[in-house]
Design a protein around this motif. Structure first.
Motif, PDB file in Angstrom:
ATOM      1  N   THR A  97      43.607 -21.326   9.687  1.00  0.00           N
ATOM      2  CA  THR A  97      43.154 -20.755   8.416  1.00  0.00           C
ATOM      3  C   THR A  97      42.291 -21.916   7.542  1.00  0.00           C
ATOM      4  OG1 THR A  97      45.414 -22.131   7.970  1.00  0.00           O
ATOM      5  CG2 THR A  97      45.575 -19.551   8.346  1.00  0.00           C
ATOM      6  N   LYS A  98      41.728 -21.652   6.669  1.00  0.00           N
ATOM      7  CA  LYS A  98      40.686 -22.610   6.103  1.00  0.00           C
ATOM      8  C   LYS A  98      40.649 -22.671   4.626  1.00  0.00           C
ATOM      9  CE  LYS A  98      37.725 -21.983  10.031  1.00  0.00           C
ATOM     10  NZ  LYS A  98      36.129 -21.565  10.706  1.00  0.00           N
ATOM     11  N   PHE A  99      41.903 -22.556   3.983  1.00  0.00           N
ATOM     12  CA  PHE A  99      42.061 -22.744   2.556  1.00  0.00           C
ATOM     13  C   PHE A  99      41.496 -24.203   2.066  1.00  0.00           C
ATOM     14  CE2 PHE A  99      45.360 -19.814   3.967  1.00  0.00           C
ATOM     15  CZ  PHE A  99      44.827 -18.598   3.225  1.00  0.00           C
ATOM     16  N   LYS A 100      41.084 -24.316   1.142  1.00  0.00           N
ATOM     17  CA  LYS A 100      40.739 -25.397   0.400  1.00  0.00           C
ATOM     18  C   LYS A 100      41.509 -25.961  -0.762  1.00  0.00           C
ATOM     19  CE  LYS A 100      35.734 -24.730   1.605  1.00  0.00           C
ATOM     20  NZ  LYS A 100      34.220 -24.842   1.371  1.00  0.00           N
ATOM     21  N   GLY A 101      42.462 -25.170  -1.127  1.00  0.00           N
ATOM     22  CA  GLY A 101      43.579 -25.465  -2.027  1.00  0.00           C
ATOM     23  C   GLY A 101      44.846 -24.719  -1.993  1.00  0.00           C
ATOM     24  N   ASP A 102      45.814 -25.256  -2.100  1.00  0.00           N
ATOM     25  CA  ASP A 102      47.231 -24.961  -2.106  1.00  0.00           C
ATOM     26  C   ASP A 102      47.677 -24.756  -0.529  1.00  0.00           C
ATOM     27  OD1 ASP A 102      47.955 -24.568  -4.815  1.00  0.00           O
ATOM     28  OD2 ASP A 102      46.379 -23.062  -4.816  1.00  0.00           O
ATOM     29  N   ASP A 103      48.743 -25.365  -0.234  1.00  0.00           N
ATOM     30  CA  ASP A 103      49.032 -25.447   1.288  1.00  0.00           C
ATOM     31  C   ASP A 103      49.549 -23.999   1.889  1.00  0.00           C
ATOM     32  OD1 ASP A 103      48.448 -28.212   1.096  1.00  0.00           O
ATOM     33  OD2 ASP A 103      50.437 -28.758   0.757  1.00  0.00           O
ATOM     34  N   LYS A 135      39.826 -12.376   8.150  1.00  0.00           N
ATOM     35  CA  LYS A 135      40.320 -12.940   6.855  1.00  0.00           C
ATOM     36  C   LYS A 135      41.579 -12.784   6.672  1.00  0.00           C
ATOM     37  CE  LYS A 135      35.509 -11.807   4.604  1.00  0.00           C
ATOM     38  NZ  LYS A 135      34.972 -11.171   3.657  1.00  0.00           N
ATOM     39  N   THR A 136      42.195 -13.901   6.001  1.00  0.00           N
ATOM     40  CA  THR A 136      43.652 -13.857   5.657  1.00  0.00           C
ATOM     41  C   THR A 136      43.798 -12.715   4.581  1.00  0.00           C
ATOM     42  OG1 THR A 136      43.721 -16.321   5.882  1.00  0.00           O
ATOM     43  CG2 THR A 136      45.415 -15.319   4.789  1.00  0.00           C
ATOM     44  N   LYS A 137      45.072 -12.140   4.856  1.00  0.00           N
ATOM     45  CA  LYS A 137      45.561 -10.910   3.886  1.00  0.00           C
ATOM     46  C   LYS A 137      46.684 -11.253   3.171  1.00  0.00           C
ATOM     47  CE  LYS A 137      47.095  -5.927   4.482  1.00  0.00           C
ATOM     48  NZ  LYS A 137      47.393  -5.003   5.354  1.00  0.00           N
ATOM     49  N   ALA A 138      46.516 -11.013   1.914  1.00  0.00           N
ATOM     50  CA  ALA A 138      47.770 -11.254   1.007  1.00  0.00           C
ATOM     51  C   ALA A 138      48.670  -9.889   0.652  1.00  0.00           C
ATOM     52  CB  ALA A 138      47.243 -11.633  -0.272  1.00  0.00           C
ATOM     53  N   PHE A 150      52.923 -16.330   6.654  1.00  0.00           N
ATOM     54  CA  PHE A 150      53.228 -17.529   5.681  1.00  0.00           C
ATOM     55  C   PHE A 150      53.231 -17.436   4.436  1.00  0.00           C
ATOM     56  CE2 PHE A 150      48.830 -17.318   6.623  1.00  0.00           C
ATOM     57  CZ  PHE A 150      48.185 -17.614   5.353  1.00  0.00           C
ATOM     58  N   GLU A 151      53.814 -18.458   3.893  1.00  0.00           N
ATOM     59  CA  GLU A 151      53.835 -18.577   2.528  1.00  0.00           C
ATOM     60  C   GLU A 151      52.654 -19.336   1.778  1.00  0.00           C
ATOM     61  OE1 GLU A 151      57.291 -20.638   1.158  1.00  0.00           O
ATOM     62  OE2 GLU A 151      58.417 -20.017   2.853  1.00  0.00           O
ATOM     63  N   ARG A 152      52.170 -18.960   0.667  1.00  0.00           N
ATOM     64  CA  ARG A 152      51.249 -19.968   0.036  1.00  0.00           C
ATOM     65  C   ARG A 152      51.112 -19.389  -1.602  1.00  0.00           C
ATOM     66  NH1 ARG A 152      45.624 -19.228  -1.197  1.00  0.00           N
ATOM     67  NH2 ARG A 152      44.600 -21.044  -1.492  1.00  0.00           N
ATOM     68  N   ARG A 153      51.373 -20.303  -2.484  1.00  0.00           N
ATOM     69  CA  ARG A 153      51.157 -20.010  -4.031  1.00  0.00           C
ATOM     70  C   ARG A 153      52.402 -18.911  -4.179  1.00  0.00           C
ATOM     71  NH1 ARG A 153      44.899 -19.248  -5.423  1.00  0.00           N
ATOM     72  NH2 ARG A 153      45.299 -17.558  -4.478  1.00  0.00           N
ATOM     73  N   GLY A 154      53.521 -18.939  -3.603  1.00  0.00           N
ATOM     74  CA  GLY A 154      54.387 -18.214  -3.890  1.00  0.00           C
ATOM     75  C   GLY A 154      54.283 -16.481  -3.415  1.00  0.00           C
ATOM     76  N   GLN A 155      53.217 -16.374  -2.577  1.00  0.00           N
ATOM     77  CA  GLN A 155      52.985 -15.214  -2.125  1.00  0.00           C
ATOM     78  C   GLN A 155      53.062 -15.127  -0.388  1.00  0.00           C
ATOM     79  OE1 GLN A 155      49.139 -14.036  -3.665  1.00  0.00           O
ATOM     80  NE2 GLN A 155      50.159 -12.828  -5.141  1.00  0.00           N
ATOM     81  N   LEU A 156      52.967 -14.001   0.037  1.00  0.00           N
ATOM     82  CA  LEU A 156      52.980 -13.795   1.436  1.00  0.00           C
ATOM     83  C   LEU A 156      51.812 -13.499   2.042  1.00  0.00           C
ATOM     84  CD1 LEU A 156      56.542 -12.310   2.024  1.00  0.00           C
ATOM     85  CD2 LEU A 156      56.009 -14.541   1.708  1.00  0.00           C
ATOM     86  N   TYR A 157      51.300 -14.034   3.006  1.00  0.00           N
ATOM     87  CA  TYR A 157      50.237 -13.782   3.885  1.00  0.00           C
ATOM     88  C   TYR A 157      50.314 -13.538   5.093  1.00  0.00           C
ATOM     89  CZ  TYR A 157      47.806 -15.723  -0.565  1.00  0.00           C
ATOM     90  OH  TYR A 157      47.386 -16.163  -1.808  1.00  0.00           O
TER      91      TYR A 157
END
Length: 518
Positions: free
Chosen positions: A253-259, A291-294, A274-281
């Motif tokens: 994964t290649k996020f640049k903000g929020d773990d 691509k990552t799917k929310a 996984f979790e990120r910013r209170g959502q599931l991906y």
């Protein structure tokens, strides 16, 4: 020792109204995702209960537990029929299982120690968990227990957490480290590394040896690779490496903000949730370009109470501070920041969480409260909007920043910090975050506060023996002692007219007893 930092609230504290958090959006606040073997459903935690939902989000999520205790770490069995999870519903943190279709959970472990679920064995007959049953070691280790219960078998003896089985069940990957998980981008001897040990017993092999943290390992389908989370360039992402050597490290994964937090691979090892910013991906692991799917899940939930808890508090409040207009009082109660009318009445909770929030100080206009907290792993100073409760970090440093006070114009804060390797006094401009170190004495300088005209700073220091009261210009020049005597003096405060300094005195000759002096 700090009497002024522990004032009781008996004279002013009346009835507190502790409002429950406002309703979250349906797709916010979801945690601990775990996919079913067919990949069509996701099990997760929301508001302390376990839920299951179709991955496509076309139907409402189904609630599986509804106990007052918090249920966490759900794990779907390899056949997709059962869910194991951790709960405190019977007093201690134990492991439970229930059918994925719902029902009454069955307790699997019975121990007073902390126990957190890690994984199912590939054959679905055993459950892996971490526990601090060995109280003498002061750390957690891994244990496995039969699904039908019985005496657990200890697997590690050197400190371990976040364990997972290999696809063939013959090995276990786990994490060993001692630094708090809330310390972002930590690099040092206490960092988390990944190890592998034979399930039948043997010597663990260290796979990662970087100074940073590697956590949440998970084997690939062939067992030759490990997926894990690591922090690089300030952000935690999923990576992949060889399971034996730790080589061939590649970012997934290649996020640049929020773990990225707590990834779990589906049983076919083709998808990570996984979790990120209170959502599931979801992340497809078979296609490097995927691509990552929310997940857009529709979670509808009632609450178990009215949303307001009414209590009368007569003790426990401390570190009180009155706003400049005298209308509001801020204080600490059970590690959180509260505000209330200074004459008494209903109090409002502004912060919550496991970290200790301390030393609330109103800005001169009464709109902002500055406080320090270990919410990020070490003491940082935060700014809190009194009206909205919105919090922003003012300082971000691996050293501790604490015991701050506002300048009369509200443009600066003076505070103590260990960032120079010694407890010194620093000045920060609120708008620009520009920092100035004011003191550099080898002794500890503490408790700085401005004079009402903003031209000087009063503080206590041990630079001439026992802690005494000093004053200096706002640029750190012209330091002079203003207290006399040999007692221990600290926590100065200046009168509104600038003529007097009130401070706390501790007399070692009288066993540390003392009081307030002018």
């Amino acid at each position: 020792m700090r009497a002024l930092k522990s004032l009781g609230l008996v004279p002013i504290l009346g009835v507190l109204l502790m409002a429950a958090p406002a309703f979250a959006k349906p797709s916010s606040g979801l945690r601990y995702p775990n996919l079913t073997p067919d990949g069509k459903k996701v099990v997760f935690c929301y508001r302390g209960d376990i839920w299951v939902s179709d991955v496509d989000g076309k139907t409402h999520a189904q609630r599986l537990t509804i106990h007052e205790a918090q249920e966490t770490l759900p794990r779907v069995s390899p056949d997709g029929k059962m869910i194991a999870f951790t709960s405190k519903r019977n007093g201690g943190h134990d492991i439970f299982v229930l059918p994925i279709t719902g029902g009454v959970p069955k307790q699997v472990t019975f121990h007073s120690a902390f126990e957190a679920l890690c994984d199912w064995s590939p054959d679905g007959k055993r459950i892996l968990f971490m526990s601090n049953r060995d109280v003498d070691s002061g750390r957690t280790d891994l244990y496995e227990v039969d699904l039908e219960g019985g005496t657990p078998r200890r697997l590690t003896f050197d400190g371990a957490s976040e364990g997972v089985y290999s696809p063939d069940g013959k090995s276990i990957a786990y994490v060993r480290g001692f630094i708090t998980i809330y310390w972002d981008n930590y690099e040092g001897a206490a960092n988390h590394d990944i190890y592998i040990v034979p399930t039948a017993g043997g010597t663990p092999v260290q796979i990662t040896k970087t100074p940073g943290n590697e956590r949440f390992p998970y084997f690939s389908a062939d067992g030759k690779s490990l997926y894990f989370v690591a922090e690089e360039k300030g952000v935690a992402n999923i990576y992949r490496m060889a399971a034996v050597t730790g080589a061939e490290r590649k970012q997934v994964t290649k996020f640049k903000g929020d773990d990225v937090h707590r990834p779990r691979l589906a049983w076919d090892r083709k998808t990570a949730a996984f979790e990120r910013r209170g959502q599931l991906y979801l992340q497809d692991l078979t296609d490097p370009k995927a691509k990552t799917k929310a997940l857009k899940l529709d979670v509808q939930s009632d609450v178990r109470h009215s949303g307001v808890i009414q209590r009368t508090i007569t003790r426990g409040g401390e570190q009180i501070h009155i706003s400049a207009d005298g209308r509001q009082a801020a204080f600490v109660l059970r590690g959180d920041i509260w505000v209330m009318p200074s004459g008494g009445g209903n109090a409002r909770q502004l912060t919550s969480g496991p970290a200790m929030d301390q030393w609330p100080r109103f800005s001169p206009n009464g709109r902002t409260i500055a406080y320090f907290s270990k919410a990020r792993g070490n003491e940082d100073i935060f700014l809190l909007d009194v009206r909205t409760g919105r919090r922003t970090a003012l300082t971000r440093h691996r050293a501790g920043d604490f015991f701050h006070n506002w300048s009369p114009d509200g443009k600066h804060l003076v505070f103590c910090s260990d960032r120079s390797g010694n407890k010194d006094i620093w000045l920060i401009e609120v708008e620009t975050r520009a920092l100035t170190q004011l003191t550099r004495n080898p002794a500890a300088d503490d408790d700085p506060t401005f004079t009402p005209d903003g031209k000087q700073i009063v503080f206590d220091s041990g630079r001439q023996g026992p802690q005494a009261i000093f004053v200096m210009n706002i640029d750190g020049s012209n330091v002079r002692r203003i207290s006399t005597g040999t007692s221990f003096y600290q926590v100065p405060s200046v009168s509104p007219d600038g003529k007097y300094v009130v401070y706390e005195s501790m007399d070692p000759a009288r066993g540390g007893s003392g009081g307030l002096f002018v």
